[in-house]
Each structure stands twice: as C-alpha cells, then as structure tokens.
Write a protein that holds these residues in place. Structure first.
Motif, PDB file in Angstrom:
ATOM      1  N   THR A  92       0.855  -1.186   0.000  1.00 23.84           N
ATOM      2  CA  THR A  92       0.000   0.000   0.000  1.00 23.84           C
ATOM      3  C   THR A  92       0.888   1.232   0.000  1.00 23.84           C
ATOM      4  O   THR A  92       2.085   1.156   0.318  1.00 23.84           O
ATOM      5  N   SER A  96       2.484  -0.707   4.024  1.00 20.08           N
ATOM      6  CA  SER A  96       2.214  -2.109   4.348  1.00 20.08           C
ATOM      7  C   SER A  96       2.620  -2.977   3.160  1.00 20.08           C
ATOM      8  O   SER A  96       2.556  -2.532   2.013  1.00 20.08           O
ATOM      9  N   LEU A 117       2.693  -4.446   8.241  1.00 18.17           N
ATOM     10  CA  LEU A 117       1.409  -3.758   8.212  1.00 18.17           C
ATOM     11  C   LEU A 117       1.539  -2.428   8.938  1.00 18.17           C
ATOM     12  O   LEU A 117       1.976  -2.389  10.088  1.00 18.17           O
ATOM     13  N   GLU A 121      -4.035  -0.760   8.813  1.00 17.23           N
ATOM     14  CA  GLU A 121      -4.137  -1.533   7.578  1.00 17.23           C
ATOM     15  C   GLU A 121      -4.190  -3.031   7.865  1.00 17.23           C
ATOM     16  O   GLU A 121      -3.889  -3.487   8.968  1.00 17.23           O
ATOM     17  N   THR A 123      -4.890  -7.182   5.622  1.00 17.12           N
ATOM     18  CA  THR A 123      -5.109  -7.949   4.403  1.00 17.12           C
ATOM     19  C   THR A 123      -5.852  -9.222   4.773  1.00 17.12           C
ATOM     20  O   THR A 123      -5.753  -9.700   5.907  1.00 17.12           O
ATOM     21  N   ARG A 171      -4.403  -7.894  10.653  1.00 17.64           N
ATOM     22  CA  ARG A 171      -4.641  -6.460  10.770  1.00 17.64           C
ATOM     23  C   ARG A 171      -3.682  -5.860  11.787  1.00 17.64           C
ATOM     24  O   ARG A 171      -3.243  -6.527  12.725  1.00 17.64           O
TER      25      ARG A 171
END
Length: 197
Positions: A92, A96, A117, A121, A123, A171
C-alpha cells in the motif's frame, strides 16, 4: 525484459507445466480454482498479469506454492534467494506489504513470507485447501490475527499456528508498524486419474 515481464512469462510457462503434470484440463483447473477458463488462457498465453488472489487460487488448486508458479530458475539443490529477488505480492502507499521470501515443493508446497502492516491496515485471504497450516512469528508491534471470524491479538515475540482452510486475515490495530514472518504449508494435490479431468 522488465521484472514484470519476466514474472508474466514465468507464470505462463509454469502454469501450463503444472496443469499438464496434474492432468487438469482448462475446465477442470477453472472449476478447482474458481477462476474463469478465459483468465487461465490469458495467463498461459502471457497476455495478462493476474491479481495476487487469482495467483493464490491457481497455486492452491494445483497444490504448488506461489513461488513455484513465479519461479524462473529451477532445478538447483540449494537455491539462494537474495532480497532483490523476493517477490513483493501486495503493498500500500502507506507502507504495508507482504513479500514471498522463498518456497519449496517437498511433501507439498511450503512458503516463507515476511509481512509488514502499517497502523490501521490489513489484508485478508480466501480459505486454502483442507490441511493447510500457517505458522507466524511477530517481530514488531502487535498483530491482530483473524481466523474464521474470530480475532486473536499476537504481540511482538509471540508465535501462532492455525489451520488455514477457513477465511483468515491479518490487521494492525495499533499505533506502530507490525512486522511478522509467516510460513504456509499446503498439502500436496493428488494427480487426477485419466478421464477425471
């Protein structure tokens, strides 16, 4: 040839090879992976760069690691993967990322990942095949691990293991970056009998 072009060519070649070794028709692989037949044709003809999710689904359906599908060097007994050759699979703008460090095919695919991360943020991952296990070790910050709808806080220095055949994700709900290393062990796929593809 750019890195992206090289990955596209490697994925094309390796997808065709593994589909052939498993004895899967295009339709059989499409059904197993939940990926359209047209997408598989485009990948095998090196006409598209599929999403990470699509690549994971194809690897899972074939019973190989993502590394194997993207690998352009094969056959060495010892394979060293310098940092510059690790495959960044997701990132990102905030910083992250997940990076596939190395993988192997012994007794089913085995993958080693490093993940970072940034605060706020995360995934998610679709369920992997039955029997898949993930191991992780948090090296910085605190990870919030989500497995089948339940959350599990995993602080720095703590390791976790879980069966990954259910929806799961990662997360960072804290104020500092979270870093962790993860291993994914996928059971081998049994080869289709002739006529069952």
């Amino acid at each position: 040839m750019s890195d992206l072009d090289q990955l596209t060519q490697s994925l094309s070649r390796n997808l065709k090879r593994w589909r052939g070794e498993r004895g899967f028709t295009l339709d059989a692989l499409a059904a197993r992976a939940g990926v359209s037949r047209g997408m598989i044709i485009q990948i095998e003809q090196a006409r598209t760069n599929p999403s990470v999710g699509t690549t994971v689904k194809l690897a899972d359906a074939l019973g190989v690691s993502i590394t194997t599908l993207l690998d352009h060097e094969r056959g060495a007994q010892v394979r060293l993967v310098p940092e510059s050759r690790a495959v960044r699979m997701w990132s990102t703008e905030a910083g992250s990322s997940t990076t596939l460090l190395v993988g192997a095919e012994a007794r089913g695919p085995l993958e080693l990942w490093t993940c970072r991360l940034m605060p706020g943020e995360g995934t998610t991952s679709d369920p992997h095949p039955e029997g898949t296990v993930e191991l992780l070790h948090v090296t910085g910050g605190e990870l919030t691990l989500l497995v089948d709808g339940r959350t599990h806080p995993v602080p720095a220095g703590t390791s976790a293991a879980f069966e990954a055949h259910v929806p799961h994700g990662y997360r960072n709900e804290g104020d500092e970056p979270t870093a962790f290393t993860m291993t994914v062990a996928i059971p081998p796929v049994r080869r289709s009998a002739p006529g069952n593809a």
